[in-house]
Scaffold this active site. Structure first.
Site, PDB file in Angstrom:
ATOM      1  N   LYS A   1     106.362   7.015 -16.735  1.00 17.80           N
ATOM      2  CA  LYS A   1     107.293   5.905 -16.529  1.00 17.80           C
ATOM      3  C   LYS A   1     107.999   6.119 -15.190  1.00 17.80           C
ATOM      4  O   LYS A   1     107.437   5.834 -14.153  1.00 17.80           O
ATOM      5  CB  LYS A   1     108.239   5.793 -17.724  1.00 17.80           C
TER       6      LYS A   1
ATOM      7  N   SER B   1     113.718   1.676 -26.316  1.00 15.73           N
ATOM      8  CA  SER B   1     112.759   1.038 -25.422  1.00 15.73           C
ATOM      9  C   SER B   1     112.784  -0.483 -25.452  1.00 15.73           C
ATOM     10  O   SER B   1     112.401  -1.123 -24.477  1.00 15.73           O
ATOM     11  CB  SER B   1     111.343   1.524 -25.741  1.00 15.73           C
TER      12      SER B   1
ATOM     13  N   HIS C   1     112.579   6.881 -21.560  1.00 18.68           N
ATOM     14  CA  HIS C   1     113.092   5.873 -20.629  1.00 18.68           C
ATOM     15  C   HIS C   1     114.356   6.332 -19.907  1.00 18.68           C
ATOM     16  O   HIS C   1     114.979   5.543 -19.189  1.00 18.68           O
ATOM     17  CB  HIS C   1     113.354   4.572 -21.386  1.00 18.68           C
TER      18      HIS C   1
END
Length: 400
Positions: free
Chosen positions: A242, A183, A211
């Site tokens: 996300k 990240s 991610h």
């Protein structure tokens, strides 16, 4: 005494340039946002990689979900909070991961943090050893520390060191644990090599793809699709706040692992289920991600990543004390090292209408303070040029 003790620690953080501050947003998540204490800012710090957080289709789906299911689940999944909306979302996620984890089932959580703590504590019993990359997310670290398992950490991405640990490990249960996309650096783990080690040493591979989901893979199904992997030894955690633009997380794994989590994962058992309206809208988000629009957004995102990376690389060559680690993901860290310098750069950017907060220890190792620049498919090439131009002007002024 307690208040004095805390106050002194806060003062120490302030002096070291490490105190964190919240900002109040006054408009929806988007590349340009309004803030309570500032004019509209061009934002390069959101994890809304595909620009879905304010997508009109999802806004309408959330309203429809609320009309169908109300605004709360009322209880935990095991009491009365598990709705058809939750079940249908879990089935869809299981379908996504099915080609990569044979017979996979999925289990929803309210956040990625809770999912990772649940995984580590439920699977990491006294018969297990957890082998964890040193740069894993805090949720994996905290979960491993809470588990009853033995914990061994290996240097970031150094698989030779991991193999030595595996070779010496005598525990009947071995859990290799890694982020897929890290990240703070944006680099991607060598997941195929990790899986090969898991198979060679009779271990399980836990992948945090927070991610990667939505961003990696031809259909946005994440790192396992990107690397075309398939194994029962994979335990996959993906977040839904996300690239998916909403909220929540899930674990996909062998059905018996999912059933064990239902029985023993305390963050699942003792937490009110996410609102069913969110589960309802997430199905629509996943449809966008794996459809033609999702493919177009990923292509656009990759173009912006290349543009930003080219510009940042030029700045690194022109100015001392900067570095740009290798990353082909939407996370592009410009490392400046010193906390004060990172804060000064962030402050100067905000004065020019750009929000890119400084990331400092303990989030990143000491001496690697940085601007963590993140891109969204909703950014434009002009937005990236504005950021690069502002950075160039600030760095030139810094040297003069």
């Amino acid at each position: 005494m307690l208040i004095e003790h805390i106050n002194q620690q806060l003062l120490d953080l302030e002096a070291a340039g490490l105190r964190r501050h919240r900002r109040v947003g006054m408009s929806p998540c988007s590349p340009r946002q309004r803030w309570q204490d500032a004019a509209d800012l061009l934002v390069f710090c959101s994890n809304d990689y595909l620009g879905l957080a304010n997508h009109p289709v999802l806004i309408d789906a959330l309203a429809e979900g609320a009309r169908l299911w109300g605004v709360g689940s009322g209880a935990s999944h095991l009491v009365s909070g598990h709705s058809q909306a939750h079940a249908e979302l879990e089935a869809m996620l299981a379908r996504w991961l099915g080609p990569h984890i044979p017979g996979a089932q999925a289990l929803l959580f309210c956040s990625g943090y809770m999912a990772n703590v649940a995984l580590m504590t439920a699977l990491g019993d006294h018969q297990a050893t957890i082998l964890s990359d040193k740069l894993n997310h805090a949720s994996l670290i905290d979960g491993a520390l809470l588990a009853r398992a033995k914990l061994q950490r290996y240097p970031h991405a150094q698989l030779d060191a991991l193999e030595r640990q595996l070779r010496a490990c005598t525990s009947p249960v071995k859990l290799i644990v890694t982020d897929a996309v890290f990240s703070m650096d944006g680099d991607v783990a060598d997941v195929p090599a990790l899986l090969q080690l898991a198979e060679q040493y009779d271990a399980w591979l836990v992948i945090d793809d927070a991610h990667g989901l939505g961003v990696l893979g031809a259909h946005g199904h994440g790192s396992l699709e990107h690397f075309a992997l398939c194994s029962e030894r994979l335990i996959y955690m993906g977040t839904l706040g996300k690239a998916a633009g909403v909220s929540g997380a899930f674990v996909a794994a062998h059905p018996l692992i999912i059933q064990w989590l239902v029985q023993r994962a305390r963050p699942y058992i003792y937490t009110t289920a996410m609102p069913p309206a969110l589960a309802y809208v997430l199905r629509h988000a996943l449809e966008i991600i794996e459809g033609a629009q999702g493919a177009q957004r990923r292509a656009r995102l990759n173009e912006l990543v290349a543009q930003l990376r080219t510009g940042l690389a030029a700045l690194v060559l022109q100015h001392t004390g900067l570095s740009l680690p290798p990353s082909w993901t939407p996370i592009q860290p410009l490392i400046v090292g010193d906390n004060a310098r990172a804060l000064a750069l962030a402050t100067a950017l905000q004065a020019r209408g750009i929000r890119a907060p400084a990331i400092r220890p303990p989030t990143v190792p000491v001496g690697t303070a940085r601007l963590r620049l993140t891109l969204s498919a909703s950014h434009t090439a002009a937005d990236v040029d504005q950021l690069l131009g502002a950075l160039s002007n600030i760095l030139n002024e810094e040297q003069s």
